[in-house]
Design a protein around this motif. Structure first.
Motif, PDB file in Angstrom:
ATOM      1  N   GLY A  91       6.532  -6.185   9.324  1.00 29.22           N
ATOM      2  CA  GLY A  91       5.201  -6.772   9.407  1.00 29.22           C
ATOM      3  C   GLY A  91       5.177  -8.265   9.708  1.00 29.22           C
ATOM      4  N   LYS A  92       6.255  -8.798  10.236  1.00 32.25           N
ATOM      5  CA  LYS A  92       6.300 -10.233  10.531  1.00 32.25           C
ATOM      6  C   LYS A  92       5.283 -10.637  11.598  1.00 32.25           C
ATOM      7  N   SER A  93       5.255  -9.871  12.667  1.00 31.40           N
ATOM      8  CA  SER A  93       4.310 -10.210  13.731  1.00 31.40           C
ATOM      9  C   SER A  93       2.875 -10.055  13.247  1.00 31.40           C
ATOM     10  N   SER A  94       2.648  -9.010  12.463  1.00 32.82           N
ATOM     11  CA  SER A  94       1.301  -8.823  11.910  1.00 32.82           C
ATOM     12  C   SER A  94       0.920 -10.041  11.080  1.00 32.82           C
ATOM     13  N   ASP A 121       0.828  -1.217   0.000  1.00 29.76           N
ATOM     14  CA  ASP A 121       0.000   0.000   0.000  1.00 29.76           C
ATOM     15  C   ASP A 121       0.859   1.264   0.000  1.00 29.76           C
ATOM     16  N   ILE A 143      -0.291  -6.807   4.496  1.00 27.72           N
ATOM     17  CA  ILE A 143      -0.819  -7.602   5.598  1.00 27.72           C
ATOM     18  C   ILE A 143      -1.876  -6.793   6.336  1.00 27.72           C
ATOM     19  N   GLY A 151      10.068  -4.393  11.938  1.00 27.43           N
ATOM     20  CA  GLY A 151       9.232  -3.312  11.427  1.00 27.43           C
ATOM     21  C   GLY A 151       8.603  -3.578  10.068  1.00 27.43           C
TER      22      GLY A 151
HETATM   23  N1  LIG Z   1       1.356   0.483   5.765  1.00 32.70           N
HETATM   24  C1  LIG Z   1       1.416  -0.773   6.227  1.00 32.70           C
HETATM   25  N2  LIG Z   1       1.847  -0.988   7.500  1.00 32.70           N
HETATM   26  C2  LIG Z   1       1.924  -2.255   7.936  1.00 32.70           C
HETATM   27  C3  LIG Z   1       1.549  -3.359   7.117  1.00 32.70           C
HETATM   28  N3  LIG Z   1       1.742  -4.496   7.822  1.00 32.70           N
HETATM   29  C4  LIG Z   1       2.221  -4.110   9.039  1.00 32.70           C
HETATM   30  N4  LIG Z   1       2.315  -2.766   9.120  1.00 32.70           N
HETATM   31  C5  LIG Z   1       2.757  -1.952  10.263  1.00 32.70           C
HETATM   32  O1  LIG Z   1       4.171  -2.027  10.389  1.00 32.70           O
HETATM   33  C6  LIG Z   1       4.544  -1.937  11.765  1.00 32.70           C
HETATM   34  C7  LIG Z   1       5.462  -3.097  12.139  1.00 32.70           C
HETATM   35  O2  LIG Z   1       4.726  -4.313  12.079  1.00 32.70           O
HETATM   36  P1  LIG Z   1       5.148  -5.631  12.884  1.00 32.70           P
HETATM   37  O3  LIG Z   1       4.216  -6.698  12.507  1.00 32.70           O
HETATM   38  O4  LIG Z   1       5.307  -5.334  14.319  1.00 32.70           O
HETATM   39  O5  LIG Z   1       6.597  -5.866  12.250  1.00 32.70           O
HETATM   40  P2  LIG Z   1       7.760  -6.874  12.730  1.00 32.70           P
HETATM   41  O6  LIG Z   1       8.733  -6.020  13.517  1.00 32.70           O
HETATM   42  O7  LIG Z   1       8.387  -7.354  11.474  1.00 32.70           O
HETATM   43  O8  LIG Z   1       7.162  -7.970  13.530  1.00 32.70           O
HETATM   44  C8  LIG Z   1       3.252  -1.914  12.557  1.00 32.70           C
HETATM   45  O9  LIG Z   1       2.980  -0.596  12.917  1.00 32.70           O
HETATM   46  C9  LIG Z   1       2.226  -2.444  11.591  1.00 32.70           C
HETATM   47  O10 LIG Z   1       0.949  -1.941  11.829  1.00 32.70           O
HETATM   48  C10 LIG Z   1       1.084  -3.095   5.795  1.00 32.70           C
HETATM   49  O11 LIG Z   1       0.723  -3.995   5.012  1.00 32.70           O
HETATM   50  N5  LIG Z   1       1.052  -1.786   5.401  1.00 32.70           N
END
Ligand SMILES: Nc1nc2c(ncn2[C@@H]2O[C@H](COP(=O)(O)OP(=O)(O)O)[C@@H](O)[C@H]2O)c(=O)[nH]1
Ligand SMILES: [Mg+2]
Ligand SMILES: [Zn+2]
Length: 292
Positions: free
Chosen positions: A170-173, A117, A143, A168
């Motif tokens: 999006g892995k956890s998401s 996006d 995601i 950051g």
């Molecule tokens: N714009 C956008 N933000 C996302 C997307 N997926 C996750 N995020 C955001 O990216 C940030 C990091 O996500 P997180 O799942 O914690 O990442 P991780 O550190 O890899 O586990 C969060 O604020 C999410 O809301 C996406 O598809 N688009």
């Protein structure tokens, strides 16, 4: 009973048994004898302690298909490497390092470019194309908006997948969403495991659905290729392969040699400049390392 070790902390192993739940287990002396240390991902046989709730002993380690050192995990089918197209901007060197490591281990990788996006359509397309040309399945996803989720689930289903990528992205998401998608048949695993301070430093496995497991790894920011000869490196750039037969010299490193098929392909833009540049940089890094 048979199960899978999904987490190990301070001498305890948490064993997930399909349809039953998670058992807190100790490994019995049998392992010390043959010097085998159970790993997260190992399939094991456990004996339940009847007088205690959800506790048991690991009595047998089932044969291992493979094991990785970093993350320390056994029986991995594939890796899904997640990068964001923006915020944070992708570090292609890091991506290529990861792909090289997995190639070396013989573990197939799938690339997920998340946060689509935030990208321009054309940029995203070019990006995906580069890695598809190298032979990797690539999934553009958002995601957050649930885009790409079906395709991701299709790839994950029935397999044990290492989810890797910087923090950051999006892995956890992604793991949360995959978990939510499926009805959890065995109570609240995350509560039982206590998502506490240990979760970022150790690998752990998240059961998603039948025979489907995600390996949650601590986010990485750097990766060093260890114990690798510089001559070995080119084997792990799969897209070089089809052009190598045009190289004049046997053992061509595709750097300074004349009449090199890979460099020709590069000139014709059949090989990505960024990938090639990363190859050169990694090659130099391995060369430097040898001097110490
Ligand atoms: N714009 C956008 N933000 C996302 C997307 N997926 C996750 N995020 C955001 O990216 C940030 C990091 O996500 P997180 O799942 O914690 O990442 P991780 O550190 O890899 O586990 C969060 O604020 C999410 O809301 C996406 O598809 N688009
Ligand atoms: Mg995370
Ligand atoms: Zn060559």
């Amino acid at each position: 009973m048979q199960g899978k070790i999904i987490k190990g902390i301070a001498g305890f192993y948490y064993v997930y048994v399909e349809g039953e739940g998670v058992y807190e287990c100790k490994a019995k002396g049998v392992f010390r004898k043959d010097k085998k240390k159970p790993l997260v991902g190992d399939d094991v046989e456990i004996q339940i302690l009847p007088e205690e709730e959800k506790k048991g002993n690991i009595v047998r380690l089932l044969p291992r298909k493979n094991s990785l050192v970093r993350p320390a995990v056994a029986n991995v089918d594939q890796a899904m490497v997640v990068f964001a197209v923006a915020d944070p901007r992708p570090n292609f060197m890091l991506l290529d390092r990861f792909l090289v490591m997995m190639e070396r281990e013989g573990i197939p990788s799938v690339i997920c470019f998340n946060k689509k996006d935030l990208a321009k359509e054309k940029e995203l397309e070019t990006l995906c194309e580069v890695y598809k040309e190298c032979g990797y399945p690539v999934i553009p996803a958002s995601i957050r908006d649930g885009e790409g989720a079906e395709e991701i689930m299709g790839i994950l289903k029935g397999k044990t997948t290492v989810i890797a990528g910087p923090s950051g992205v999006g892995k956890s998401s992604l793991t949360n969403q995959m978990q939510d998608k499926i009805f959890m048949e065995t109570g609240d695993i995350s509560k039982k495991l206590g998502r506490g301070r240990h979760t970022t430093r150790h690998s752990q496995i998240i059961p998603v659905c039948r025979d489907t497991f995600l390996v949650d790894t601590p986010g990485f920011t750097s990766l060093y290729l260890e114990n690798m000869e510089k001559e070995e490196l080119k084997k792990y750039f799969a897209e070089f392969r089809q052009y190598e037969e045009r190289c004049k010299f046997q053992g061509c490193a595709h750097i300074h040699e004349p009449e090199c098929g890979v460099k020709e392909a590069l000139k014709e833009k059949k090989i990505s400049e960024v990938r090639y540049k990363n190859y050169i940089d990694l090659y130099e890094e391995l060369k430097e390392k040898r001097r110490y």
